[in-house]
Design a protein around this motif. Structure first.
Motif, PDB file in Angstrom:
ATOM      1  N   LEU A 182      -8.340  -0.676   9.660  1.00  0.00           N
ATOM      2  CA  LEU A 182      -7.261  -1.350   8.557  1.00  0.00           C
ATOM      3  C   LEU A 182      -6.898  -2.594   8.897  1.00  0.00           C
ATOM      4  CD1 LEU A 182      -5.316   1.833   7.248  1.00  0.00           C
ATOM      5  CD2 LEU A 182      -6.828   0.399   5.963  1.00  0.00           C
ATOM      6  N   LYS A 183      -6.447  -2.884  10.387  1.00  0.00           N
ATOM      7  CA  LYS A 183      -5.877  -4.286  10.771  1.00  0.00           C
ATOM      8  C   LYS A 183      -7.032  -5.184  10.615  1.00  0.00           C
ATOM      9  CE  LYS A 183      -2.212  -2.328  13.716  1.00  0.00           C
ATOM     10  NZ  LYS A 183      -1.625  -2.218  15.053  1.00  0.00           N
ATOM     11  N   ALA A 184      -8.021  -4.836  10.966  1.00  0.00           N
ATOM     12  CA  ALA A 184      -9.392  -6.030  10.964  1.00  0.00           C
ATOM     13  C   ALA A 184      -9.391  -6.392   9.200  1.00  0.00           C
ATOM     14  CB  ALA A 184     -10.712  -5.376  11.532  1.00  0.00           C
ATOM     15  N   ARG A 185      -9.425  -5.225   8.575  1.00  0.00           N
ATOM     16  CA  ARG A 185      -9.290  -5.577   7.318  1.00  0.00           C
ATOM     17  C   ARG A 185      -8.445  -6.649   6.728  1.00  0.00           C
ATOM     18  NH1 ARG A 185      -9.093  -0.710   2.427  1.00  0.00           N
ATOM     19  NH2 ARG A 185      -8.960  -2.197   0.600  1.00  0.00           N
ATOM     20  N   ILE A 186      -7.119  -6.207   7.098  1.00  0.00           N
ATOM     21  CA  ILE A 186      -5.990  -7.038   6.566  1.00  0.00           C
ATOM     22  C   ILE A 186      -6.191  -8.514   7.253  1.00  0.00           C
ATOM     23  CG2 ILE A 186      -3.371  -7.351   6.702  1.00  0.00           C
ATOM     24  CD1 ILE A 186      -3.269  -4.294   6.651  1.00  0.00           C
ATOM     25  N   ALA A 187      -6.464  -8.448   8.506  1.00  0.00           N
ATOM     26  CA  ALA A 187      -6.582  -9.860   9.101  1.00  0.00           C
ATOM     27  C   ALA A 187      -7.761 -10.535   8.367  1.00  0.00           C
ATOM     28  CB  ALA A 187      -6.929  -9.678  10.449  1.00  0.00           C
ATOM     29  N   ARG A 188      -8.750 -10.055   7.853  1.00  0.00           N
ATOM     30  CA  ARG A 188      -9.836 -10.865   7.275  1.00  0.00           C
ATOM     31  C   ARG A 188      -9.364 -10.907   5.985  1.00  0.00           C
ATOM     32  NH1 ARG A 188     -13.186  -6.885   7.490  1.00  0.00           N
ATOM     33  NH2 ARG A 188     -12.858  -6.178   5.468  1.00  0.00           N
ATOM     34  N   MET A 247       4.270  -6.555  -6.812  1.00  0.00           N
ATOM     35  CA  MET A 247       3.350  -5.392  -6.238  1.00  0.00           C
ATOM     36  C   MET A 247       3.590  -5.453  -4.695  1.00  0.00           C
ATOM     37  SD  MET A 247       1.134  -4.328  -8.382  1.00  0.00           S
ATOM     38  CE  MET A 247      -0.195  -3.455  -7.468  1.00  0.00           C
ATOM     39  N   ARG A 248       3.692  -4.240  -4.357  1.00  0.00           N
ATOM     40  CA  ARG A 248       3.977  -3.787  -2.813  1.00  0.00           C
ATOM     41  C   ARG A 248       2.567  -3.791  -2.148  1.00  0.00           C
ATOM     42  NH1 ARG A 248       8.332   0.772  -0.779  1.00  0.00           N
ATOM     43  NH2 ARG A 248       9.355  -0.503   0.794  1.00  0.00           N
ATOM     44  N   HIS A 249       2.753  -4.340  -1.000  1.00  0.00           N
ATOM     45  CA  HIS A 249       1.373  -4.322  -0.195  1.00  0.00           C
ATOM     46  C   HIS A 249       1.719  -3.891   1.092  1.00  0.00           C
ATOM     47  CE1 HIS A 249       0.021  -7.107  -3.381  1.00  0.00           C
ATOM     48  NE2 HIS A 249      -1.356  -6.738  -3.011  1.00  0.00           N
ATOM     49  N   VAL A 250       0.492  -3.792   1.917  1.00  0.00           N
ATOM     50  CA  VAL A 250       0.870  -3.166   3.261  1.00  0.00           C
ATOM     51  C   VAL A 250       0.362  -4.563   4.234  1.00  0.00           C
ATOM     52  CG1 VAL A 250       0.220  -1.408   5.179  1.00  0.00           C
ATOM     53  CG2 VAL A 250       0.962  -0.706   2.848  1.00  0.00           C
ATOM     54  N   THR A 251       0.898  -4.817   5.145  1.00  0.00           N
ATOM     55  CA  THR A 251       0.423  -6.028   6.103  1.00  0.00           C
ATOM     56  C   THR A 251       0.621  -5.479   7.600  1.00  0.00           C
ATOM     57  OG1 THR A 251       0.476  -8.387   6.292  1.00  0.00           O
ATOM     58  CG2 THR A 251       2.657  -7.179   5.732  1.00  0.00           C
ATOM     59  N   PHE A 288       2.213  -1.711  10.894  1.00  0.00           N
ATOM     60  CA  PHE A 288       2.199  -1.909   9.760  1.00  0.00           C
ATOM     61  C   PHE A 288       3.759  -2.283   9.125  1.00  0.00           C
ATOM     62  CE2 PHE A 288      -1.663   0.406  10.751  1.00  0.00           C
ATOM     63  CZ  PHE A 288      -2.718  -0.353  10.130  1.00  0.00           C
ATOM     64  N   ALA A 289       3.668  -2.958   7.935  1.00  0.00           N
ATOM     65  CA  ALA A 289       4.903  -2.965   7.268  1.00  0.00           C
ATOM     66  C   ALA A 289       4.533  -3.442   5.642  1.00  0.00           C
ATOM     67  CB  ALA A 289       5.737  -4.354   7.812  1.00  0.00           C
ATOM     68  N   PHE A 290       5.564  -2.932   4.905  1.00  0.00           N
ATOM     69  CA  PHE A 290       5.536  -3.270   3.496  1.00  0.00           C
ATOM     70  C   PHE A 290       5.929  -4.930   3.189  1.00  0.00           C
ATOM     71  CE2 PHE A 290       6.376   1.306   2.997  1.00  0.00           C
ATOM     72  CZ  PHE A 290       4.998   1.788   2.679  1.00  0.00           C
TER      73      PHE A 290
END
Length: 365
Positions: free
Chosen positions: A10-16, A178-182, A189-191
């Motif tokens: 998931l972190k790789a997906r968010i970073a990308r 919209m609330r996201h996860v980053t 992780f954080a909202f």
């Protein structure tokens, strides 16, 4: 703490690609083909992460089984009927339901049982639990792909809706965002609220004006379930469905997303893929989605009232008399299901049915 394989993914997906929606995060944590929680973990039971009503007391499954039999009779006792359970766990509810319905003439002979569960490990457990079911049982990985025969259908789902992914929006600066996860500064992780994502697709509840920081949860899967599973089943024969879950009867503000691990509440960001995630069910929203698909709804009623109308106290008393050595255990389990400050009020029961089926037993309109 070392990241889980899914956290790394998931972190790789968010970073990308940037922050992901809460629904996307929840869907990945529960259903990722490689690392999703429901794809591989035998989560239910005293040795698992949570305990459901069928595991607390056999009376629960027995009453649900008899409820199904009564509804079948309301349908005119058709010679064939599908009995479908969504998210059947270890098969405990269905085992108890089938045992109790032996006293109903003709019901078991009409049954074709279908269990739908994405967890391959649990499907194996269900097959073992129902080895001596005495009725044909078919196992399915996905409700939408399940090949169910046409004709009358009884559908049961206990603690199924709470695992459907939700979208969260937060009221910031006078608008819904919209609330996201980053990825947080500490590497976890954080909202984050994203005003740039455009107008949030919400229908805010009538009543109190939202205040800064209020959260509203919306489940797009409610309409999807109603339109792609329930309504098509109703078009192929009479349909009666029973949904029991923890939630609220009316749409309201609040962040209810939670993680559960080792039968304790934890952060939704705790060990992604190894932690159960759920959110309280907005029964008003789900019922509206079902009615929008052309179905009728009864309830929701608090679990204590629903089970009480079905005769929980009487059935538990008979079971205690027949098993005096287990009387205290049976009584404790039954009372836990209807405890006013616990499951009795926090869990609600909603009936959904096609128009030719009369009002469902135990539930108010």
């Amino acid at each position: 703490m070392t990241d889980t394989p899914l956290a790394t993914k998931l972190k790789a997906r968010i970073a990308r690609d940037g922050p992901i929606g809460v629904a996307d995060y929840m869907e990945a944590c529960l259903g990722d083909p490689e690392h999703g929680y429901y794809r591989r973990r035998p989560a239910i039971g005293v040795a698992g992460d949570f305990v459901t009503a069928p595991e607390i007391s056999q009376v629960f499954g027995e009453l649900i089984g008899l409820w199904c039999a009564v509804v079948w009779q309301q349908m005119g006792s058709p010679p064939r009927v599908n009995l479908v359970e969504l998210g059947p766990g270890r098969g405990t509810l269905m085992r108890d339901a089938l045992r109790a319905t032996r006293v109903v003439p003709g019901f078991r002979n009409a049954l074709s049982v279908h269990l739908v569960d994405s967890n391959a490990t649990l499907r194996e457990t269900q097959a073992t639990t129902l080895t001596d079911a005495g009725v044909p049982v078919t196992f399915h990985e996905d409700a939408q792909d399940a090949r169910l025969p046409d004709g009358p259908t009884l559908l049961v789902a206990n603690e199924f809706l709470d695992a459907l992914p939700i979208t969260q929006v937060v009221f910031v600066g006078g608008q819904w965002c919209m609330r996201h996860v980053t990825i947080a500064d500490d590497g976890g992780f954080a909202f984050v609220a994203d005003a740039a994502s455009g107008p949030a697709p919400v229908a805010a509840p009538s009543g109190p004006t939202p205040q800064e920081g209020d959260v509203l949860e919306v489940c797009a899967h409610h309409a999807r379930l109603a339109e792609t599973l329930l309504a098509p089943r109703a078009a192929r024969g009479p349909l009666a469905a029973l949904f029991i879950d923890y939630g609220h009867a009316a749409t309201a503000f609040g962040d209810t997303l939670q993680g559960v691990a080792g039968q304790a509440h934890v952060s939704p960001f705790h060990a992604p893929g190894e932690t159960d995630l759920s959110a309280q069910v907005d029964f008003e929203h789900f019922a509206a989605a079902c009615r929008g698909a052309g179905l009728l709804t009864d309830g929701p009623s608090p679990q204590a009232e629903f089970l009480g109308r079905l005769g929980l106290i009487e059935r538990a008393s008979r079971l205690m008399a027949a098993n005096p050595a287990r009387a205290a255990e049976i009584e404790a389990g039954a009372l836990r299901l209807i405890q006013p400050s616990g499951m009795g009020s926090r869990f609600l029961a909603l009936g959904v049915h096609s128009r030719e089926v009369p009002a469902l037993p135990g539930l108010g309109r």
